[in-house]
Design an enzyme around this catalytic site. Structure first.
Site, PDB file in Angstrom:
ATOM      1  N   GLN A   1       0.819  -1.325  -0.215  1.00 46.11           N
ATOM      2  CA  GLN A   1      -0.132   0.028   0.046  1.00 46.11           C
ATOM      3  C   GLN A   1       0.942   1.156   0.183  1.00 46.11           C
ATOM      4  O   GLN A   1       1.846   1.227   0.088  1.00 46.11           O
ATOM      5  CB  GLN A   1      -1.091  -0.029   1.249  1.00 46.11           C
ATOM      6  CG  GLN A   1      -0.181  -0.312   2.445  1.00 46.11           C
ATOM      7  CD  GLN A   1      -1.146  -0.378   3.643  1.00 46.11           C
ATOM      8  OE1 GLN A   1      -1.103   0.450   4.635  1.00 46.11           O
ATOM      9  NE2 GLN A   1      -2.074  -1.726   3.695  1.00 46.11           N
TER      10      GLN A   1
ATOM     11  N   HIS B   1       0.303   5.495   1.157  1.00 45.99           N
ATOM     12  CA  HIS B   1      -0.386   6.653   1.614  1.00 45.99           C
ATOM     13  C   HIS B   1      -0.343   8.145   1.103  1.00 45.99           C
ATOM     14  O   HIS B   1       0.702   8.581   0.860  1.00 45.99           O
ATOM     15  CB  HIS B   1      -0.391   6.840   3.108  1.00 45.99           C
ATOM     16  CG  HIS B   1      -0.559   5.367   4.001  1.00 45.99           C
ATOM     17  ND1 HIS B   1      -1.509   4.614   4.125  1.00 45.99           N
ATOM     18  CD2 HIS B   1       0.511   4.892   4.560  1.00 45.99           C
ATOM     19  CE1 HIS B   1      -1.308   3.619   4.735  1.00 45.99           C
ATOM     20  NE2 HIS B   1      -0.150   3.620   5.154  1.00 45.99           N
TER      21      HIS B   1
ATOM     22  N   GLU C   1       3.991   7.407   8.563  1.00 50.30           N
ATOM     23  CA  GLU C   1       4.000   6.518   9.634  1.00 50.30           C
ATOM     24  C   GLU C   1       5.434   6.271   9.974  1.00 50.30           C
ATOM     25  O   GLU C   1       6.240   6.150   9.274  1.00 50.30           O
ATOM     26  CB  GLU C   1       2.907   5.360   9.405  1.00 50.30           C
ATOM     27  CG  GLU C   1       3.316   4.607   8.145  1.00 50.30           C
ATOM     28  CD  GLU C   1       2.243   3.256   7.780  1.00 50.30           C
ATOM     29  OE1 GLU C   1       1.131   3.878   7.871  1.00 50.30           O
ATOM     30  OE2 GLU C   1       2.949   2.189   7.452  1.00 50.30           O
TER      31      GLU C   1
ATOM     32  N   HIS D   1       4.937   0.324   0.619  1.00 51.22           N
ATOM     33  CA  HIS D   1       5.241  -0.433   1.954  1.00 51.22           C
ATOM     34  C   HIS D   1       4.166  -1.639   2.262  1.00 51.22           C
ATOM     35  O   HIS D   1       3.198  -1.409   1.890  1.00 51.22           O
ATOM     36  CB  HIS D   1       5.503   0.241   2.996  1.00 51.22           C
ATOM     37  CG  HIS D   1       4.277   0.850   3.416  1.00 51.22           C
ATOM     38  ND1 HIS D   1       3.709   2.037   2.836  1.00 51.22           N
ATOM     39  CD2 HIS D   1       3.529   0.936   4.458  1.00 51.22           C
ATOM     40  CE1 HIS D   1       2.583   2.468   3.503  1.00 51.22           C
ATOM     41  NE2 HIS D   1       2.292   1.679   4.444  1.00 51.22           N
TER      42      HIS D   1
ATOM     43  N   ARG E   1      -4.403   0.594  -1.716  1.00 54.40           N
ATOM     44  CA  ARG E   1      -3.984  -0.641  -1.925  1.00 54.40           C
ATOM     45  C   ARG E   1      -3.362  -1.047  -3.279  1.00 54.40           C
ATOM     46  O   ARG E   1      -4.414  -0.762  -4.218  1.00 54.40           O
ATOM     47  CB  ARG E   1      -4.975  -1.676  -1.476  1.00 54.40           C
ATOM     48  CG  ARG E   1      -4.518  -2.939  -1.218  1.00 54.40           C
ATOM     49  CD  ARG E   1      -5.868  -4.097  -0.641  1.00 54.40           C
ATOM     50  NE  ARG E   1      -5.871  -3.527   0.628  1.00 54.40           N
ATOM     51  CZ  ARG E   1      -7.245  -3.798   1.065  1.00 54.40           C
ATOM     52  NH1 ARG E   1      -8.048  -3.686   0.295  1.00 54.40           N
ATOM     53  NH2 ARG E   1      -7.792  -3.439   2.449  1.00 54.40           N
TER      54      ARG E   1
HETATM   55 ZN    ZN Z   1       0.811   2.014   6.024  1.00 57.03          ZN
END
Ligand code: ZN
Length: 328
Positions: free
Chosen positions: A96, A98, A116, A173, A193
């Site tokens: 996925q 972001h 993240e 990642h 995704r």
């Molecule tokens: Zn993630």
């Protein structure tokens, strides 16, 4: 009400890739043996944790932001900026990416972007993650995805317990099987995704992919975020700072003995105990904290003393000014 350290009851989330390690490692009462995520400090609408101690037992962070904005920041916070999770990857997670804040605001109903980072709490021998890709141009990325050349496209990195990874917006990642991480992230659920290993669920359906948005937000070429860890030692406490920047600062604390500290005047501090126990004393009270506890220390808690032996991941958001300066 005087400020006090808040403990939380997590929300648990079942996932096709989840397992039972959150019970085995932390003793949590997980709802099933395919529990993928515990949202341990969360004010996201998809899973708000609740306070489990003291006068505000049962309240959410949102409630406390209304009642005691001064516990969180100098100026009233519109929304809680961080989300801390434990993830148990008993199987490979989908690959996925972001979006950043601007893309998420426009395409995901005002969500934040999702930068993240992962602290590897546990890794089985041979465990690996997906981090980045090999395409040199966006056209090449598009062609390799269209052709399903995932093995050539995805870059894999072996991991071990105690490793740390920062995953900026736009980084392809995935967690691989056999890994438990403590994830500190922006308070967002904006995920695109790219690839799900062609898995099907119990009803024979594949999970949805978001290839159009994946192609829009993925950074090309892919860059590895530079490690910036720094360690210092002071009064029975070793601190390694893994990451600091416009989204969060993340440190690891190793306590062995007694350490005195003051709460950060700029804002709240999050504290996740990974092993050990300690006594936490502040002006108005004291409590025992132990492995598996997740705390929020209010900014106006004042002087506090930690006494014991523990490892913890400690994090906080940037002060507002700093965030604006770095973003511009
Ligand atoms: Zn993630």
């Amino acid at each position: 009400m005087k400020p006090y350290p808040l403990l939380f009851t997590p929300t648990y989330h079942q996932r096709i890739w989840g397992g039972d390690r959150l019970r085995a490692l932390f003793g949590y009462s997980i709802p099933s043996d395919d529990t993928g995520e515990a949202w341990v400090i969360s004010d996201h609408p998809k899973g708000r944790s609740t306070v489990s101690n003291g006068a505000y037992r049962g309240k959410t962070i949102q409630d406390l932001l209304q009642m005691h904005p001064e516990w969180f920041a100098r100026e009233r916070m519109e929304r809680f900026p961080l989300l801390v999770k434990l993830l148990d990857a008993n199987d490979d997670l989908s690959v996925q990416v972001h979006p950043d804040d601007a893309f998420a605001a426009e395409h995901e109903n005002g969500e934040l972007g999702k930068a993240e980072c992962w602290y590897i709490v546990h890794a089985e021998p041979g465990a690996q993650i997906v981090y980045g890709h090999s395409a040199k141009t966006r056209e090449e990325l598009q062609q390799m995805i269209a052709a399903g050349c995932w093995d050539q496209l995805l870059q894999r990195i072996p991991v071990k317990t105690g490793d740390f990874f920062f995953i900026p917006h736009g980084t392809i990642h995935a967690l691989g099987r056999g890994i438990v991480v403590l994830e500190t992230q922006q308070n967002s659920d904006a995920t695109y995704r790219a690839y799900d290993y062609d898995r099907v669920d119990s009803t024979g359906k594949k999970r949805e992919l978001h290839l159009d948005k994946v192609l829009q937000v993925t950074s090309v070429p892919s860059a590895r975020a530079e490690a910036q860890a720094k360690t210092c030692f002071e009064q029975n406490l070793r601190i390694t700072q893994y990451q600091t920047g416009p989204f969060f600062t993340v440190q690891k604390w190793w306590l062995c003995g007694t350490h005195e500290e003051r709460s950060r005047q700029e804002g709240f501090t999050l504290f996740s105990v990974l092993s050990g126990t300690a006594r936490l004393r502040w002006a108005e009270g004291d409590m025992e904290i132990r492995k598996g506890d997740h705390l929020l220390l209010p900014r106006n808690l004042g002087r506090f003393i930690l006494e014991g032996e523990l490892d913890a991941i400690v994090s906080w958001p940037p002060a507002k000014q700093a965030a604006l300066q770095q973003a511009s």
